[in-house]
Enzyme design. Sequence first.
Site, PDB file in Angstrom:
ATOM      1  N   ASP A 254      10.447  -1.171  12.181  1.00 61.95           N
ATOM      2  CA  ASP A 254       9.471  -2.265  12.147  1.00 61.95           C
ATOM      3  C   ASP A 254       9.591  -3.238  13.314  1.00 61.95           C
ATOM      4  O   ASP A 254       9.119  -4.378  13.255  1.00 61.95           O
ATOM      5  CB  ASP A 254       9.559  -2.998  10.808  1.00 61.95           C
TER       6      ASP A 254
ATOM      7  N   ASP B 161       3.122   3.382   7.655  1.00 62.62           N
ATOM      8  CA  ASP B 161       3.158   2.006   8.169  1.00 62.62           C
ATOM      9  C   ASP B 161       3.537   1.973   9.649  1.00 62.62           C
ATOM     10  O   ASP B 161       3.201   1.034  10.376  1.00 62.62           O
ATOM     11  CB  ASP B 161       4.181   1.142   7.418  1.00 62.62           C
TER      12      ASP B 161
HETATM   13  N1  GLY Z   1       5.552  -1.932   5.934  1.00 63.68           N
HETATM   14  C1  GLY Z   1       6.048  -2.191   4.661  1.00 63.68           C
HETATM   15  C2  GLY Z   1       5.045  -2.587   3.678  1.00 63.68           C
HETATM   16  O1  GLY Z   1       3.833  -2.602   3.938  1.00 63.68           O
HETATM   17  O2  GLY Z   1       5.473  -2.908   2.585  1.00 63.68           O
END
Ligand code: GLY
Length: 364
Positions: A87, A148
Amino acid sequence: MWNTAIKDALVKLRQNIVKHPGMLPHIIEGQCYEWGENNDWIEGFYTGMMWLAYEYGQDTFYKESAEAYLANFRERLEKHVALDHHDIGFLYSLSAVAEWRVTGNEEARQVALKAADTLLHRWRPQIGIIQAWGLEDDPENGGRMIIDCLLNLPLLFWAYEQTHDQRYYDVAMQHALISEKFLVRGDGSSYHTFYFDRANGNAIRGGTHQGYQDGSTWTRGQAWGIYGFALAYRYTKHEAFLDTSKRLAKYFIEHMPEDDVVYWDFDVPVEEGTPRDSSASAITACGLLELLELTADEGDNSSRQLFEEALDRTMRSLVERYATMNLPDAEGLLKHGSYHVRGDRAPDDYMIWGTTSIWKPWCG
Ligand code: GLY
């Protein structure tokens, strides 16, 4: 209505900055964020909002507030604090890259490039993916990607634009191609995650982490897919990414419930009290707006009309039914977001990424 919503968003952001100097909002349960250090995946959303607020009204309060966090983001990178995950794009696109874009600050640019290098360490060439979570030899997550991650790719595409170093582009492109092949299903729905054999790169199976069950469609994952493939197309002009984003968007729109804000999974049995995820709808609104921008020269066609209507319906419902304009003590902007229903983490609360996403359509 929109003006009141924007005004409220600006007021709430200012209140949060004044009330919690130097802190960052985390996942919350209830009316207030839990405020903490820079050690999760979500801190960039807060600075991202400050940059949007500054761009919107040129109020230097928001600019100075955002700038004050750059050292904090730089230090996190230097000390590699809680960065064994993918992330890094969410964190640094919305802090360092945003600052560089708005102010041209060279230090911010350097921080962002270093962040892109850190993200490259998660590249697994034998599979062709950026590993989402954990260390390389993690038995569960070693060969796993998640949808994601598409939102982390713009950091790499941006780094390529800055440096012309082909590695950034190739990794992002390859990851997007593999995501398209394995995460998106024939009917336009999606897997949240996919597993590969670490040793030989063979595909194993789709699955989920935050969705209802392995074959279901987690609504926020679908939303990240809509937005993420549209952004991948913006950077690469690879037509298939645009088509994939549209297919995911059509599936999302066809499955919107009657109040236009989705439940947490498209396949969960809906009964009284089933949690919604307003953040999934806010992210989808961003994705639809992106799609409309990218297809502007296609003229009026039925897809554009579908996306325009869905964007309007979604934003109206979010502002009329989910916004916290009449709750002055609320620190978030959108009620009824869900982080991880199955894991019983914040199943019906304010999500900072939902709060950030609702800004985009109105901040240009
Ligand atoms: N990227 C993690 C979520 O959307 O919870």
